[in-house]
Scaffold this motif. Structure first.
Motif, mmCIF file in Angstrom:
data_model
loop_
_atom_site.group_PDB
_atom_site.id
_atom_site.type_symbol
_atom_site.label_atom_id
_atom_site.label_comp_id
_atom_site.label_asym_id
_atom_site.label_seq_id
_atom_site.Cartn_x
_atom_site.Cartn_y
_atom_site.Cartn_z
ATOM 1 N N ILE A 135 40.696 36.030 26.094
ATOM 2 C CA ILE A 135 41.292 35.380 27.712
ATOM 3 C C ILE A 135 42.820 35.535 27.778
ATOM 4 O O ILE A 135 43.285 35.669 28.769
ATOM 5 N N ALA A 136 43.477 35.544 26.799
ATOM 6 C CA ALA A 136 45.263 35.437 26.767
ATOM 7 C C ALA A 136 45.620 36.932 27.697
ATOM 8 O O ALA A 136 46.410 36.878 28.528
ATOM 9 N N GLY A 150 40.476 42.523 35.530
ATOM 10 C CA GLY A 150 39.645 43.728 35.741
ATOM 11 C C GLY A 150 39.267 44.404 34.404
ATOM 12 O O GLY A 150 38.386 45.142 34.384
ATOM 13 N N ALA A 151 40.091 44.415 33.553
ATOM 14 C CA ALA A 151 40.369 45.091 32.270
ATOM 15 C C ALA A 151 39.162 44.146 31.341
ATOM 16 O O ALA A 151 38.873 43.116 31.335
ATOM 17 N N TRP A 152 38.560 45.375 30.378
ATOM 18 C CA TRP A 152 37.747 44.456 29.119
ATOM 19 C C TRP A 152 38.615 44.348 28.307
ATOM 20 O O TRP A 152 39.356 45.369 28.038
ATOM 21 N N VAL A 153 38.615 43.171 27.438
ATOM 22 C CA VAL A 153 39.376 42.938 26.564
ATOM 23 C C VAL A 153 38.577 42.313 25.279
ATOM 24 O O VAL A 153 37.548 41.650 25.334
ATOM 25 N N ILE A 154 39.124 42.932 24.014
ATOM 26 C CA ILE A 154 38.296 42.578 23.025
ATOM 27 C C ILE A 154 39.362 41.886 22.086
ATOM 28 O O ILE A 154 40.323 42.032 21.576
ATOM 29 N N LEU A 183 35.510 40.484 26.700
ATOM 30 C CA LEU A 183 35.569 39.537 28.079
ATOM 31 C C LEU A 183 36.425 40.377 29.067
ATOM 32 O O LEU A 183 37.132 40.975 28.792
ATOM 33 N N ARG A 184 36.048 40.187 30.346
ATOM 34 C CA ARG A 184 36.753 40.645 31.499
ATOM 35 C C ARG A 184 36.814 39.347 32.392
ATOM 36 O O ARG A 184 36.142 38.598 32.622
ATOM 37 N N MET A 185 38.158 39.226 33.152
ATOM 38 C CA MET A 185 38.336 38.488 34.127
ATOM 39 C C MET A 185 38.436 39.212 35.419
ATOM 40 O O MET A 185 39.330 40.088 35.655
ATOM 41 N N ASP A 186 37.657 38.821 36.308
ATOM 42 C CA ASP A 186 37.419 39.238 37.644
ATOM 43 C C ASP A 186 38.707 38.871 38.518
ATOM 44 O O ASP A 186 39.530 37.784 38.246
ATOM 45 N N ALA A 187 38.991 39.527 39.615
ATOM 46 C CA ALA A 187 39.996 39.174 40.425
ATOM 47 C C ALA A 187 40.002 37.878 40.979
ATOM 48 O O ALA A 187 41.138 37.299 41.480
ATOM 49 N N ASP A 188 38.900 37.121 41.281
ATOM 50 C CA ASP A 188 38.865 35.900 41.716
ATOM 51 C C ASP A 188 38.753 34.706 40.451
ATOM 52 O O ASP A 188 38.663 33.728 40.543
ATOM 53 N N GLY A 189 39.095 35.173 39.375
ATOM 54 C CA GLY A 189 39.187 34.401 38.157
ATOM 55 C C GLY A 189 37.910 34.021 37.279
ATOM 56 O O GLY A 189 38.125 33.223 36.407
ATOM 57 N N ALA A 190 36.759 34.598 37.861
ATOM 58 C CA ALA A 190 35.726 34.334 36.751
ATOM 59 C C ALA A 190 35.706 35.249 35.716
ATOM 60 O O ALA A 190 36.210 36.403 35.570
ATOM 61 N N PHE A 191 35.051 34.751 34.608
ATOM 62 C CA PHE A 191 35.009 35.321 33.287
ATOM 63 C C PHE A 191 33.562 35.893 33.100
ATOM 64 O O PHE A 191 32.627 35.194 33.462
ATOM 65 N N HIS A 192 33.509 36.909 32.502
ATOM 66 C CA HIS A 192 32.167 37.512 31.917
ATOM 67 C C HIS A 192 32.406 37.746 30.383
ATOM 68 O O HIS A 192 33.322 38.736 30.177
ATOM 69 N N ALA A 193 31.679 37.180 29.563
ATOM 70 C CA ALA A 193 31.934 37.241 28.176
ATOM 71 C C ALA A 193 30.886 37.759 27.443
ATOM 72 O O ALA A 193 29.732 37.242 27.800
ATOM 73 N N ARG A 206 28.446 47.956 24.860
ATOM 74 C CA ARG A 206 27.254 48.580 25.564
ATOM 75 C C ARG A 206 26.739 47.530 26.643
ATOM 76 O O ARG A 206 26.595 47.800 27.857
ATOM 77 N N ALA A 207 26.803 46.194 26.331
ATOM 78 C CA ALA A 207 26.440 45.152 27.186
ATOM 79 C C ALA A 207 27.324 44.931 28.563
ATOM 80 O O ALA A 207 27.085 44.700 29.417
ATOM 81 N N ALA A 208 28.603 45.370 28.050
ATOM 82 C CA ALA A 208 29.608 45.331 29.174
ATOM 83 C C ALA A 208 29.510 46.584 30.271
ATOM 84 O O ALA A 208 30.448 46.604 31.007
ATOM 85 N N GLY A 209 28.749 47.712 29.667
ATOM 86 C CA GLY A 209 28.743 48.908 30.399
ATOM 87 C C GLY A 209 29.406 50.124 29.879
ATOM 88 O O GLY A 209 29.060 51.161 30.619
#
Length: 195
Positions: A54-55, A62-66, A109-119, A188-191
């Motif tokens: 998250i940090a 928009g980037a995927w972060v590990i 994890l990725r944070m969208d432009a609107d602030g939503a997280f996908h983890a 893979r789950a992240a695409g």
């Protein structure tokens, strides 16, 4: 694909992630790693892996972060990085002839432009059984590798393997700090396309 970042400056994690042959950058997450009151090691590594991701995601939307974190659990308590020779001697002496659990958490994890997280998250447990370690063997090992920045005071990818009787794991890379089997599954789950 969006950019991929590793929320770590650990050379061990960087070398492991490079095995997947995906382009990535590294970034240092500024995260307080102090355990919370009564927080068990499993909860701690899951929380810290998520917090590290998250940090960096907040800085690079928009980037995927590990994010990843590891704790050695021995006699119900967490063992951190020894930091110096005296603490490394104490850790290795206490673990001599005993089994230690290494908990490794990973979060993609990725944070969208609107602030939503996908983890996507995973946890690995590896059990290491140490052989009986004489004081002289511990001293020789520490002189050779100086593993003061490693949880549990050893480098399993190096000479530290000579300290063990056995390793019980589903993922041999987890002990080094980044479980690649789980990480590849999460990517893979992240695409991301991996073999």
């Amino acid at each position: 694909m969006p950019p991929l970042l590793l929320a770590s400056t650990s050379p061990y994690r960087r070398e492991l992630l490079a095995r997947l042959r995906l382009p990535f950058e590294t970034a240092r997450p500024e995260v307080d790693e102090t355990p919370r009151a009564d927080e068990d090691p499993t909860a701690l590594v899951a929380r810290l892996a998520h917090a590290k991701a998250i940090a960096i995601a907040r800085q690079r939307r928009g980037a995927w972060v590990i994010g990843s974190d590891q704790v050695a659990q021995f006699e119900g308590r967490a063992l951190g990085k020894p930091g110096d020779r005296a603490h490394a001697i104490a850790q290795l002496s206490s673990m001599s002839g005993r089994a230690v659990q290494f908990r490794t958490g990973v979060c993609v994890l990725r944070m969208d432009a609107d602030g939503a997280f996908h983890a996507h998250e995973a946890l690995d447990t590896t059990v290491v059984r140490f052989r009986a370690l004489a004081d002289e063997a511990i001293a020789r090992y520490l002189d050779a590798e100086q593993p003061f920045d490693c949880a549990g005071s050893f480098k399993s990818e190096g000479l530290g393997i000579a300290l063990f009787d056995a390793i019980q794991t589903d993922d041999p890379t987890a002990l080094v700090g980044l479980p690649l089997i789980a990480t590849a599954r999460l990517l893979r789950a992240a695409g991301f396309q991996l073999p």
